[in-house]
Design a protein around this motif. Structure first.
Motif, PDB file in Angstrom:
ATOM      1  N   GLN A 132      32.925   5.172 -54.398  1.00 18.52           N
ATOM      2  CA  GLN A 132      31.928   4.064 -54.697  1.00 18.52           C
ATOM      3  C   GLN A 132      32.130   2.724 -53.677  1.00 18.52           C
ATOM      4  O   GLN A 132      30.897   2.512 -53.070  1.00 18.52           O
ATOM      5  N   ARG A 133      33.386   2.676 -53.117  1.00 12.48           N
ATOM      6  CA  ARG A 133      33.632   1.832 -51.956  1.00 12.48           C
ATOM      7  C   ARG A 133      32.904   2.296 -50.692  1.00 12.48           C
ATOM      8  O   ARG A 133      32.542   1.428 -50.082  1.00 12.48           O
ATOM      9  N   ASP A 134      33.074   3.544 -50.678  1.00 13.00           N
ATOM     10  CA  ASP A 134      32.504   4.149 -49.272  1.00 13.00           C
ATOM     11  C   ASP A 134      30.983   4.131 -49.520  1.00 13.00           C
ATOM     12  O   ASP A 134      30.125   3.805 -48.316  1.00 13.00           O
ATOM     13  N   VAL A 135      30.299   4.061 -50.736  1.00 13.71           N
ATOM     14  CA  VAL A 135      28.805   3.996 -50.816  1.00 13.71           C
ATOM     15  C   VAL A 135      28.548   2.672 -50.462  1.00 13.71           C
ATOM     16  O   VAL A 135      27.481   2.294 -49.582  1.00 13.71           O
ATOM     17  N   GLU A 136      29.403   1.521 -50.793  1.00 17.33           N
ATOM     18  CA  GLU A 136      29.117   0.048 -50.564  1.00 17.33           C
ATOM     19  C   GLU A 136      29.235  -0.079 -48.947  1.00 17.33           C
ATOM     20  O   GLU A 136      28.450  -0.987 -48.399  1.00 17.33           O
ATOM     21  N   THR A 137      30.359   0.651 -48.441  1.00 16.54           N
ATOM     22  CA  THR A 137      30.230   0.487 -47.143  1.00 16.54           C
ATOM     23  C   THR A 137      29.232   0.812 -46.282  1.00 16.54           C
ATOM     24  O   THR A 137      28.802   0.094 -45.017  1.00 16.54           O
ATOM     25  N   SER A 159      28.292  11.461 -43.567  1.00 15.42           N
ATOM     26  CA  SER A 159      29.506  10.577 -43.971  1.00 15.42           C
ATOM     27  C   SER A 159      29.534   9.253 -44.026  1.00 15.42           C
ATOM     28  O   SER A 159      28.243   8.880 -43.866  1.00 15.42           O
ATOM     29  N   THR A 160      30.214   8.516 -44.683  1.00 12.25           N
ATOM     30  CA  THR A 160      30.439   6.941 -44.659  1.00 12.25           C
ATOM     31  C   THR A 160      30.131   6.395 -43.402  1.00 12.25           C
ATOM     32  O   THR A 160      30.810   6.669 -42.222  1.00 12.25           O
ATOM     33  N   LEU A 161      29.037   5.486 -43.278  1.00 13.28           N
ATOM     34  CA  LEU A 161      28.675   4.750 -42.270  1.00 13.28           C
ATOM     35  C   LEU A 161      29.478   3.572 -42.182  1.00 13.28           C
ATOM     36  O   LEU A 161      29.609   2.734 -43.200  1.00 13.28           O
ATOM     37  N   THR A 162      29.804   3.042 -41.213  1.00 16.90           N
ATOM     38  CA  THR A 162      30.632   1.740 -41.018  1.00 16.90           C
ATOM     39  C   THR A 162      29.734   0.688 -40.411  1.00 16.90           C
ATOM     40  O   THR A 162      29.243   0.795 -39.269  1.00 16.90           O
ATOM     41  N   PRO A 163      29.904  -0.568 -40.909  1.00 15.27           N
ATOM     42  CA  PRO A 163      29.053  -1.862 -40.265  1.00 15.27           C
ATOM     43  C   PRO A 163      29.654  -1.780 -38.710  1.00 15.27           C
ATOM     44  O   PRO A 163      31.080  -1.563 -38.619  1.00 15.27           O
ATOM     45  N   PRO A 164      29.138  -2.542 -37.778  1.00 11.98           N
ATOM     46  CA  PRO A 164      29.484  -2.635 -36.506  1.00 11.98           C
ATOM     47  C   PRO A 164      30.630  -3.967 -36.724  1.00 11.98           C
ATOM     48  O   PRO A 164      30.187  -4.876 -37.394  1.00 11.98           O
TER      49      PRO A 164
END
Length: 309
Positions: A132-137, A159-164
């Motif tokens: 769920q934390r990966d979903v928030e990320t 896959s999990t997307l990461t904010p810049p």
């Protein structure tokens, strides 16, 4: 379209096939991908088959994010609009706008991640706290990065997307940037234009290196995910083979028990048959002796009768 129906032609089939794949739980992705790719090859659509085969199975967090996008389209559109507004405010260094939008961001990200977890649970795939934390990320990345927003808008996150890293993670960071901006030393009018060009060129080169590194990392992650998928498939096949082996052993054991029982029954029957034959031979011998005795007695009686005449 029914779940087991395979398309066999049409311009938009490959897009529809990809949409179907990314709507499936990760556990069903690989098998269905192979079915759709095979159908495209059979229909002589080689390019479509390659595109379908190139699709990568999403992680559980990515699948949950895609599920949220499809299941809550109105809320998703508002979320995408919030991201556009937040990026515009950051680009303009508007602290007041950032403060309001960032508060909305935190509330909406938290709420949407809970909705994604609920949808996944209803679909039979509950999310762990880490997932769920990966979903928030991923949702934070959608707000911060237009490329991530476009990917999520299409419902095909892998896959999990990461904010810049350059995007503020909270309001205070953006306000600090806004406060520091006026104090940055201005370049003197006499600075050579060549220095500006060199700085810009180095910045472009850094961005290119970063893009290449991100692409290499993405490809490595895809390969790792494929290897994990293959390992999972191999483990499942091994478990099925073990189950079949256990069942075969049980059938062999039951057949051996039946064979032992049949052999014991045959041995008993053979003994009884032998004993019956022995009794039959003894009875025949006794009968033969009795017949001889009877004949001898009859002759004696006949002689005795003649002697009295």
């Amino acid at each position: 379209m029914r779940r087991n129906e395979v398309r066999d032609g049409g311009e938009g089939d490959v897009e529809a096939a990809l949409d179907e794949l990314y709507a499936l739980p990760p556990s069903d992705f690989v098998a269905r991908r192979e079915e759709l790719a095979a159908a495209a090859r059979t229909a002589k659509r080689a390019d479509d088959a390659r595109r379908i085969r190139a699709a990568r199975r999403p992680t559980l967090a990515a699948w949950a994010a895609n599920l949220l996008r499809r299941s809550r389209p109105d809320e998703a559109e508002r979320f995408l609009e919030l991201g556009r507004a937040l990026r515009e405010a950051y680009a303009a260094l508007d602290p007041s706008g950032l403060k309001e939008l960032s508060a909305q961001r935190r509330r909406i990200v938290s709420e949407l991640s809970r909705q994604a977890a609920g949808l996944a649970r209803e679909a039979g795939h509950p999310l762990s706290d880490a997932v769920q934390r990966d979903v928030e990320t991923t949702l934070r990345a959608v707000l911060a990065d237009p490329e991530a927003a476009g990917l999520w808008a299409g419902g095909r996150v892998e896959s999990t997307l990461t904010p810049p890293s350059e995007f503020p993670s909270d309001t205070s960071g953006a306000q600090d940037t806004a406060r520091k901006a006026p104090r940055a030393p201005a370049r003197t009018p006499s600075a050579p234009a060549r220095e500006k060009d060199e700085l810009a060129q180095r910045r472009v080169e850094r961005q290119q290196r970063l893009a290449r590194a991100r692409e290499a990392a993405r490809e490595a992650e895809e390969r790792l995910r494929d290897r994990r998928t293959e390992r999972e498939d191999a483990d499942a096949a091994l478990e099925r083979a073990r189950g079949q082996h256990r069942e075969a052993e049980q059938r062999v054991s039951a057949a051996e028990n039946q064979l032992r029982d049949a052999r014991a029954e045959l041995e008993r029957a053979m003994r009884e048959h032998g004993e019956a034959e022995e009794r039959g031979r003894a009875a025949a011998a006794a009968l033969s002796r009795a017949e001889r005795d009877a004949e001898g007695t009859a002759r004696q009686v006949e002689r005795a009768a003649k002697g009295t005449e």
